[in-house]
Design an enzyme around this catalytic site. Structure first.
Site, PDB file in Angstrom:
ATOM      1  N   HIS A 213       7.536 -20.968  16.023  1.00  0.00           N
ATOM      2  CA  HIS A 213       8.885 -20.366  17.023  1.00  0.00           C
ATOM      3  C   HIS A 213       9.137 -20.872  18.512  1.00  0.00           C
ATOM      4  O   HIS A 213      10.248 -21.427  18.435  1.00  0.00           O
ATOM      5  CB  HIS A 213       9.603 -19.108  16.357  1.00  0.00           C
ATOM      6  CG  HIS A 213       9.550 -18.546  15.224  1.00  0.00           C
ATOM      7  ND1 HIS A 213       8.672 -18.703  14.284  1.00  0.00           N
ATOM      8  CD2 HIS A 213      10.591 -17.718  15.010  1.00  0.00           C
ATOM      9  CE1 HIS A 213       8.539 -18.061  13.177  1.00  0.00           C
ATOM     10  NE2 HIS A 213      10.120 -17.858  13.490  1.00  0.00           N
ATOM     11  N   HIS A 255       1.362 -14.046  16.825  1.00  0.00           N
ATOM     12  CA  HIS A 255       0.253 -15.431  17.321  1.00  0.00           C
ATOM     13  C   HIS A 255       0.001 -14.864  18.385  1.00  0.00           C
ATOM     14  O   HIS A 255      -0.068 -13.965  18.689  1.00  0.00           O
ATOM     15  CB  HIS A 255       1.296 -16.472  17.582  1.00  0.00           C
ATOM     16  CG  HIS A 255       1.779 -17.050  16.561  1.00  0.00           C
ATOM     17  ND1 HIS A 255       1.719 -18.006  15.884  1.00  0.00           N
ATOM     18  CD2 HIS A 255       3.931 -16.990  16.152  1.00  0.00           C
ATOM     19  CE1 HIS A 255       2.684 -18.709  14.632  1.00  0.00           C
ATOM     20  NE2 HIS A 255       3.742 -17.868  15.282  1.00  0.00           N
TER      21      HIS A 255
END
Length: 299
Positions: A213, A255
């Site tokens: 992303h 993440h």
């Protein structure tokens, strides 16, 4: 004489250097051992050979008792340990500075990433912001950008617009394939090790490193800022959007901070690569004609 030999053996057993993990520090190098064996025909040869054999037997017995106390197989473990070279028994007491620095940075990265994951649980401290953060992370997903680019390309009637959209579509595909390949190669799990969702499987965003992303948001924002005429507030909003998309993935526990940082750098790299191999209008029209012909034949 027998009394002195018994005292010498007792002193050798109590010596710290005769313990199994320090045996390699108490033995001479191989060349000296070979030279000593070659001179074994002298007066002290049989006595040294007998003392060496006895020390090896005591070493094997100590290792066998240690394996039996740990629950491992005594017979096979003792034979394997006895066949090992003495150099393999040494412990690495002086690790390199590089290894210490890398391990320390990884530990800090994992600790900070877990602390920032406030929106992981539905009833956590960041529960009121969970829906907004999830929507912000979804805006950086690959599926909306691919579908939106294809729809805009289908509705576009200008050559300049089709040229920009074709290059954007190729940049999105490049980003998707590169990040998926790196994630498959590294196979790093997230800080909370959640199983990937359905949309993550579609976009091949299964592992943590690098953050897909973040890479996509930076690449798209740079692409739009370079090829669209936008006002200053909109340009600031694009930069802010790209940054918040990367932060949202950390808040959701998907993440690490290092994953997002590497994703930002990878997005800049993808943008520079697409700009260096930019397809002109004629090439884009050829690709569009090939695509429309294929769809016409299918219909």
């Amino acid at each position: 004489m027998p009394g002195s030999q018994a005292r010498c053996r007792a002193r050798d057993r109590n010596n710290v250097l005769n313990r199994p993990e320090f045996m390699s520090l108490n033995q001479p190098p191989r060349r000296e051992q070979a030279a000593g064996e070659g001179r074994g025909g002298g007066s002290g040869g049989p006595r040294r050979a007998a003392f060496r054999q006895q020390s090896q037997q005591e070493d094997t017995g100590l290792r066998g008792s240690r394996d039996s106390s740990e629950g491992g197989p005594v017979a096979e473990g003792g034979a394997k340990d006895a066949s090992r070279w003495p150099e393999q028994d040494c412990m690495q007491l002086n690790p390199s500075f590089r290894g210490i620095a890398i391990n320390s940075l990884l530990a800090i990265d994992i600790s900070l990433s877990k602390r920032l994951g406030v929106c992981v649980r539905p009833h956590g401290p960041g529960a009121p912001l969970r829906s907004m953060v999830t929507l912000l992370a979804l805006s950086g997903h690959a599926l909306p950008w691919l579908c939106g680019t294809l729809i805009c390309l289908w509705r576009s009637n200008t050559l300049a617009g089709q040229e920009v959209l074709i290059n954007l579509l190729l940049a999105l595909i490049l980003d998707l394939m590169t990040v998926a390949g790196m994630q498959k190669l590294v196979k790093r799990r997230g800080p909370w090790d959640f199983p990937p969702g359905f949309l993550d499987y579609i976009a091949m965003d299964i592992y943590s490193f690098p953050a897909a992303h973040a890479s996509r948001a930076v690449m798209v924002s740079k692409f739009l800022l370079n090829h669209l005429v936008l006002a200053v507030p909109l340009r600031i909003l694009l930069y802010l959007w790209a940054f918040l998309v990367g932060v949202s993935r950390v808040l959701l526990g998907k993440h690490h901070l290092s994953d997002v940082g590497c994703g930002f750098a990878l997005g800049f790299l993808h943008f520079s690569l697409v700009e260096s191999v930019w397809l002109d209008s004629a090439t884009c029209q050829t690709l569009i004609s090939i695509g429309t012909l294929r769809w016409t034949l299918l219909v």
